[in-house]
Design a protein around this motif. Structure first.
Motif, PDB file in Angstrom:
ATOM      1  N   GLU A   1     -12.756  -2.721   6.849  1.00 51.21           N
ATOM      2  CA  GLU A   1     -12.938  -2.366   5.437  1.00 51.21           C
ATOM      3  C   GLU A   1     -11.684  -2.731   4.625  1.00 51.21           C
ATOM      4  O   GLU A   1     -11.775  -3.278   3.522  1.00 51.21           O
ATOM      5  CB  GLU A   1     -13.229  -0.876   5.324  1.00 51.21           C
ATOM      6  N   GLN A   2     -10.515  -2.442   5.164  1.00 52.98           N
ATOM      7  CA  GLN A   2      -9.260  -2.776   4.485  1.00 52.98           C
ATOM      8  C   GLN A   2      -9.068  -4.290   4.385  1.00 52.98           C
ATOM      9  O   GLN A   2      -8.634  -4.797   3.349  1.00 52.98           O
ATOM     10  CB  GLN A   2      -8.077  -2.138   5.215  1.00 52.98           C
TER      11      GLN A   2
ATOM     12  N   ASN B   1      -8.109  -2.015   9.261  1.00 52.55           N
ATOM     13  CA  ASN B   1      -9.493  -2.011   9.741  1.00 52.55           C
ATOM     14  C   ASN B   1     -10.312  -3.036   8.949  1.00 52.55           C
ATOM     15  O   ASN B   1      -9.818  -3.638   7.988  1.00 52.55           O
ATOM     16  CB  ASN B   1     -10.101  -0.606   9.684  1.00 52.55           C
TER      17      ASN B   1
ATOM     18  N   GLU C   1       0.450   5.457   0.628  1.00 53.06           N
ATOM     19  CA  GLU C   1      -0.435   6.388   1.311  1.00 53.06           C
ATOM     20  C   GLU C   1      -0.793   7.529   0.372  1.00 53.06           C
ATOM     21  O   GLU C   1       0.068   8.088  -0.288  1.00 53.06           O
ATOM     22  CB  GLU C   1       0.242   6.953   2.555  1.00 53.06           C
ATOM     23  N   LYS C   2      -2.092   7.821   0.311  1.00 51.68           N
ATOM     24  CA  LYS C   2      -2.562   8.953  -0.495  1.00 51.68           C
ATOM     25  C   LYS C   2      -3.686   9.642   0.272  1.00 51.68           C
ATOM     26  O   LYS C   2      -4.680   8.992   0.616  1.00 51.68           O
ATOM     27  CB  LYS C   2      -3.062   8.472  -1.856  1.00 51.68           C
ATOM     28  N   ASP C   3      -3.496  10.900   0.548  1.00 52.16           N
ATOM     29  CA  ASP C   3      -4.480  11.697   1.289  1.00 52.16           C
ATOM     30  C   ASP C   3      -4.853  11.033   2.614  1.00 52.16           C
ATOM     31  O   ASP C   3      -6.024  10.983   2.997  1.00 52.16           O
ATOM     32  CB  ASP C   3      -5.736  11.938   0.446  1.00 52.16           C
ATOM     33  N   GLY C   4      -3.848  10.470   3.304  1.00 50.86           N
ATOM     34  CA  GLY C   4      -4.076   9.852   4.609  1.00 50.86           C
ATOM     35  C   GLY C   4      -4.704   8.469   4.561  1.00 50.86           C
ATOM     36  O   GLY C   4      -5.006   7.889   5.599  1.00 50.86           O
ATOM     37  N   GLU C   5      -4.930   7.947   3.373  1.00 53.30           N
ATOM     38  CA  GLU C   5      -5.529   6.616   3.208  1.00 53.30           C
ATOM     39  C   GLU C   5      -4.512   5.666   2.582  1.00 53.30           C
ATOM     40  O   GLU C   5      -3.613   6.094   1.857  1.00 53.30           O
ATOM     41  CB  GLU C   5      -6.759   6.689   2.301  1.00 53.30           C
ATOM     42  N   LEU C   6      -4.691   4.380   2.832  1.00 55.27           N
ATOM     43  CA  LEU C   6      -3.845   3.362   2.221  1.00 55.27           C
ATOM     44  C   LEU C   6      -4.494   2.858   0.943  1.00 55.27           C
ATOM     45  O   LEU C   6      -5.646   2.417   0.968  1.00 55.27           O
ATOM     46  CB  LEU C   6      -3.628   2.183   3.176  1.00 55.27           C
ATOM     47  N   GLU C   7      -3.776   2.950  -0.161  1.00 57.77           N
ATOM     48  CA  GLU C   7      -4.241   2.382  -1.427  1.00 57.77           C
ATOM     49  C   GLU C   7      -3.668   0.980  -1.540  1.00 57.77           C
ATOM     50  O   GLU C   7      -2.482   0.801  -1.823  1.00 57.77           O
ATOM     51  CB  GLU C   7      -3.776   3.242  -2.600  1.00 57.77           C
TER      52      GLU C   7
ATOM     53  N   ALA D   1       0.833  -1.198   0.000  1.00 57.79           N
ATOM     54  CA  ALA D   1       0.000   0.000   0.000  1.00 57.79           C
ATOM     55  C   ALA D   1       0.866   1.246   0.000  1.00 57.79           C
ATOM     56  O   ALA D   1       1.882   1.315   0.689  1.00 57.79           O
ATOM     57  CB  ALA D   1      -0.908   0.015   1.223  1.00 57.79           C
TER      58      ALA D   1
ATOM     59  N   LYS E   1     -11.241  -5.563   1.637  1.00 55.48           N
ATOM     60  CA  LYS E   1     -10.650  -5.230   0.332  1.00 55.48           C
ATOM     61  C   LYS E   1      -9.532  -6.223  -0.009  1.00 55.48           C
ATOM     62  O   LYS E   1      -9.425  -6.693  -1.141  1.00 55.48           O
ATOM     63  CB  LYS E   1     -10.125  -3.806   0.320  1.00 55.48           C
TER      64      LYS E   1
END
Length: 131
Positions: free
Chosen positions: A122-123, A120, A65-71, A63, A126
């Protein structure tokens, strides 16, 4: 002087050779690397890490990090290829019970220069979809 050899057949990872520059480990399946047991990603902030799949199957989870989120993304490993995990890239492995990998990294890689991030629900969902 003699040629030495090393092996490890237990659960998880064990460093089997280490000198002042680099470490070689053998990484086998463990519950935390099963699709039902994964719960975090790690990153080594100062060192790259190399994996070579020699038996079984492994999917690399990584992953950025982009805008505080993990892609989250995945790579299905192929046997006998070298996979480089660059320093600071969040990653983990999902393995089958018959997996055996070789791990190569700088001997200074430790929990002192490694971070963990919990995933979390949701992750985790995914990741299960990606794998």
């Amino acid at each position: 002087m003699e040629i030495l050899n090393y092996s490890f057949d237990g659960e998880g990872m064990q460093r089997v050779f280490e000198n002042e520059k680099w470490t070689v480990g053998i990484k086998n399946w463990k519950p935390a690397n099963d699709i039902t047991g994964i719960n975090n990603l790690e990153r080594h902030n100062k060192t790259d890490e190399l994996f070579v799949l020699i038996a079984g199957s492994c999917t690399l989870i990584y992953a950025n990090e982009k805008d505080g989120e993990l892609e989250l993304k995945t790579v299905k490993m192929e046997k006998n290829k070298v996979y480089n995990i660059p320093s600071t890239l969040w990653h983990n492995t999902i393995t089958s019970k018959d997996t055996k990998m070789i791990l190569i990294e700088d001997s200074n890689t430790s929990m002192d220069n490694t971070e963990l991030v919990d995933l979390n629900s949701e992750q985790l969902d995914k990741i299960k979809t990606l794998v």
